[in-house]
Design a protein around this motif. Structure first.
Motif, PDB file in Angstrom:
ATOM      1  N   UNK A 244     -21.319  58.423  32.173  1.00  0.00           N
ATOM      2  CA  UNK A 244     -21.610  59.260  33.345  1.00  0.00           C
ATOM      3  C   UNK A 244     -20.736  58.889  34.551  1.00  0.00           C
ATOM      4  N   UNK A 245     -19.487  58.599  34.288  1.00  0.00           N
ATOM      5  CA  UNK A 245     -18.550  58.273  35.361  1.00  0.00           C
ATOM      6  C   UNK A 245     -18.668  56.858  35.894  1.00  0.00           C
ATOM      7  N   UNK A 246     -19.579  56.059  35.350  1.00  0.00           N
ATOM      8  CA  UNK A 246     -19.745  54.676  35.776  1.00  0.00           C
ATOM      9  C   UNK A 246     -19.255  53.733  34.677  1.00  0.00           C
ATOM     10  N   UNK A 247     -18.581  52.658  35.118  1.00  0.00           N
ATOM     11  CA  UNK A 247     -18.009  51.692  34.171  1.00  0.00           C
ATOM     12  C   UNK A 247     -18.838  50.414  34.214  1.00  0.00           C
TER      13      UNK A 247
ATOM     14  N   UNK B 291     -18.968  46.602  32.759  1.00  0.00           N
ATOM     15  CA  UNK B 291     -18.122  45.580  32.143  1.00  0.00           C
ATOM     16  C   UNK B 291     -18.964  44.607  31.333  1.00  0.00           C
ATOM     17  N   UNK B 292     -18.313  44.051  30.295  1.00  0.00           N
ATOM     18  CA  UNK B 292     -18.930  43.024  29.464  1.00  0.00           C
ATOM     19  C   UNK B 292     -17.997  41.805  29.463  1.00  0.00           C
ATOM     20  N   UNK B 293     -18.095  40.958  30.494  1.00  0.00           N
ATOM     21  CA  UNK B 293     -17.146  39.844  30.640  1.00  0.00           C
ATOM     22  C   UNK B 293     -17.161  38.855  29.492  1.00  0.00           C
ATOM     23  N   UNK B 294     -18.295  38.720  28.795  1.00  0.00           N
ATOM     24  CA  UNK B 294     -18.331  37.793  27.666  1.00  0.00           C
ATOM     25  C   UNK B 294     -17.389  38.242  26.553  1.00  0.00           C
ATOM     26  N   UNK B 295     -17.231  39.536  26.399  1.00  0.00           N
ATOM     27  CA  UNK B 295     -16.314  40.049  25.381  1.00  0.00           C
ATOM     28  C   UNK B 295     -14.864  39.871  25.794  1.00  0.00           C
ATOM     29  N   UNK B 296     -14.592  40.050  27.089  1.00  0.00           N
ATOM     30  CA  UNK B 296     -13.201  40.106  27.546  1.00  0.00           C
ATOM     31  C   UNK B 296     -12.607  38.735  27.859  1.00  0.00           C
ATOM     32  N   UNK B 297     -13.420  37.709  28.008  1.00  0.00           N
ATOM     33  CA  UNK B 297     -12.896  36.391  28.377  1.00  0.00           C
ATOM     34  C   UNK B 297     -12.291  35.717  27.159  1.00  0.00           C
ATOM     35  N   UNK B 298     -11.017  35.342  27.274  1.00  0.00           N
ATOM     36  CA  UNK B 298     -10.320  34.699  26.158  1.00  0.00           C
ATOM     37  C   UNK B 298      -9.230  33.762  26.683  1.00  0.00           C
ATOM     38  N   UNK B 299      -8.734  32.875  25.817  1.00  0.00           N
ATOM     39  CA  UNK B 299      -7.770  31.834  26.188  1.00  0.00           C
ATOM     40  C   UNK B 299      -6.387  32.209  25.651  1.00  0.00           C
ATOM     41  N   UNK B 300      -5.368  32.078  26.510  1.00  0.00           N
ATOM     42  CA  UNK B 300      -3.990  32.372  26.119  1.00  0.00           C
ATOM     43  C   UNK B 300      -3.382  31.188  25.370  1.00  0.00           C
ATOM     44  N   UNK B 301      -2.171  31.404  24.875  1.00  0.00           N
ATOM     45  CA  UNK B 301      -1.489  30.347  24.134  1.00  0.00           C
ATOM     46  C   UNK B 301      -1.131  29.142  24.970  1.00  0.00           C
ATOM     47  N   UNK B 302      -0.963  29.328  26.296  1.00  0.00           N
ATOM     48  CA  UNK B 302      -0.676  28.186  27.173  1.00  0.00           C
ATOM     49  C   UNK B 302      -1.928  27.701  27.909  1.00  0.00           C
ATOM     50  N   UNK B 303      -3.097  27.945  27.286  1.00  0.00           N
ATOM     51  CA  UNK B 303      -4.383  27.391  27.722  1.00  0.00           C
ATOM     52  C   UNK B 303      -4.805  27.880  29.108  1.00  0.00           C
ATOM     53  N   UNK B 304      -4.643  29.160  29.349  1.00  0.00           N
ATOM     54  CA  UNK B 304      -5.165  29.801  30.555  1.00  0.00           C
ATOM     55  C   UNK B 304      -6.209  30.837  30.152  1.00  0.00           C
TER      56      UNK B 304
ATOM     57  N   UNK C  63     -12.736  57.034  20.293  1.00  0.00           N
ATOM     58  CA  UNK C  63     -12.267  55.945  21.154  1.00  0.00           C
ATOM     59  C   UNK C  63     -13.291  54.822  21.156  1.00  0.00           C
ATOM     60  N   UNK C  64     -12.807  53.618  20.830  1.00  0.00           N
ATOM     61  CA  UNK C  64     -13.642  52.424  20.931  1.00  0.00           C
ATOM     62  C   UNK C  64     -13.282  51.696  22.219  1.00  0.00           C
ATOM     63  N   UNK C  65     -14.228  51.558  23.105  1.00  0.00           N
ATOM     64  CA  UNK C  65     -14.025  50.863  24.374  1.00  0.00           C
ATOM     65  C   UNK C  65     -14.478  49.424  24.206  1.00  0.00           C
ATOM     66  N   UNK C  66     -13.506  48.509  24.196  1.00  0.00           N
ATOM     67  CA  UNK C  66     -13.808  47.092  24.005  1.00  0.00           C
ATOM     68  C   UNK C  66     -13.779  46.377  25.351  1.00  0.00           C
ATOM     69  N   UNK C  67     -14.877  45.718  25.679  1.00  0.00           N
ATOM     70  CA  UNK C  67     -14.960  44.963  26.921  1.00  0.00           C
ATOM     71  C   UNK C  67     -15.584  45.722  28.067  1.00  0.00           C
ATOM     72  N   UNK C  68     -15.784  46.995  27.909  1.00  0.00           N
ATOM     73  CA  UNK C  68     -16.424  47.804  28.944  1.00  0.00           C
ATOM     74  C   UNK C  68     -16.988  49.070  28.303  1.00  0.00           C
TER      75      UNK C  68
END
Length: 324
Positions: free
Chosen positions: A83-86, A88-101, A74-79
């Motif tokens: 040891x039961x703790x998550x 997050x890597x917000x720089x990886x997960x932040x992206x722009x949608x097709x309607x510029x959101x 399993x590749x966990x992308x963005x987080x």
């Protein structure tokens, strides 16, 4: 001299024992059911071994064995979960949608090694390539999707598109990795204010859809009622039509019967028709049949239950009323 010879003997014996040990311990190997192996002969990759059990080979350094797992990774992308703790890597997960959101999207990729030789020798770090390809695939699909689809009902389609694009990229990179599945873990808006505004828009859209559904339901109800009334009117019209046709046939039959009677006794039929017409037009009129016989007029009531009346004789001229 004797001791030097003895030392040489001990050293030679030790070397022989070592060589014998290398020969014994490097000419066989075992493959577990959860493993797959690759034989390397003088740096060249031989065919892979996937059958579990005991196998033999040339001793080291002629041949060596590399074992890899068959399990699904399993590749966990963005987080990252440790040891039961998550974390997050917000720089990886932040992206722009097709309607510029802007959205935050993280994903899990299920993958496995399907070609050990390519995994070992076609790239220095295949997992890093997989991570970068996952980022590129997810950003590409999110970048061509609307924010409503990414946050609500379009997640399944986005996952399918990401899996197709990522699988094609991994085939192109040819690093021995196959993609089994991808799953969007969470797609969210970047801050509370934006989330609240989007929630309001979503609620308004749901209210609109509810009203439209209610209107369509009422429309369908009224349409069915109107169709039922239409069918009832048409059925009644067909009934009236049949009744009038039968009535007309009865009138024709009655007329034909009267006509036949008229031909047989025209005068009697004529008088009867006149009397019936008078009785129909003037139902309260008193009808009498009168007969003039000299000085006496006789009349007969036509209606049943009436008695005949006889008028007194009309006195002749020159008479005194006593018959003289």
């Amino acid at each position: 001299m004797t001791s030097l010879k003895r030392i040489y003997s001990i050293v030679g014996l030790s070397v022989a024992i070592i060589l014998l040990g290398v020969l014994i311990f490097t000419t066989w190997y075992t493959v577990d059911e959860s493993e797959q192996a690759v034989i390397i002969t003088f740096g060249n990759v031989e065919e892979g071994i996937s059958q579990p059990g005991l196998h033999f080979k040339w001793p080291w350094p002629i041949q060596s064995v590399e074992k890899l797992s068959k399990e699904t990774f399993s590749l966990q992308f963005g987080y990252k979960e440790e040891n039961g703790e998550i974390k997050a890597y917000p720089k990886e997960t932040k992206m722009i949608t097709g309607d510029e959101n802007i959205v935050l999207a993280d994903m899990v990729v299920q993958w496995k090694i399907t070609d050990p030789a390519k995994y070992l020798f076609n790239a220095e770090n295949p997992e890093e390539i997989l991570h970068d390809a996952t980022s590129a695939s997810l950003r590409s699909i999110i970048g061509s999707s609307k924010i409503d689809d990414a946050l609500t009902s379009g997640k399944v389609e986005i996952e399918a598109d990401v899996q197709d694009l990522l699988s094609n990229l991994m085939k192109k990179y040819d690093v021995g990795i196959s993609i089994l599945a991808v799953k969007l873990q969470d797609v969210d808006l970047p801050n509370e204010e934006v989330r609240k505004a989007f929630t309001n828009v979503t609620d308004a859209r749901e209210t609109m859809n509810t009203k439209i559904n209610e209107a369509n339901k009422y429309k369908n109800k009224r349409t069915k009622e109107a169709e039922g009334e239409k069918d009832a009117i048409i059925s009644k019209a067909h009934g009236d039509k049949a009744a009038r046709i039968e009535t007309a046939k009865g009138d024709v039959a009655l007329f034909n019967a009267l006509y036949n009677e008229y031909k047989n006794a025209s005068e009697i039929t004529k008088q009867r028709l006149i009397l019936e017409t008078i009785d129909e037009v003037m139902p309260k009129a008193q009808i009498y049949i009168m007969k003039d016989e000299g000085n006496t007029i006789k009349y007969l009531p036509v209606r049943e239950g009436q008695k005949a009346e006889v008028t007194p004789p009309v006195p002749k001229e020159g008479s005194d009323g006593n018959g003289q």
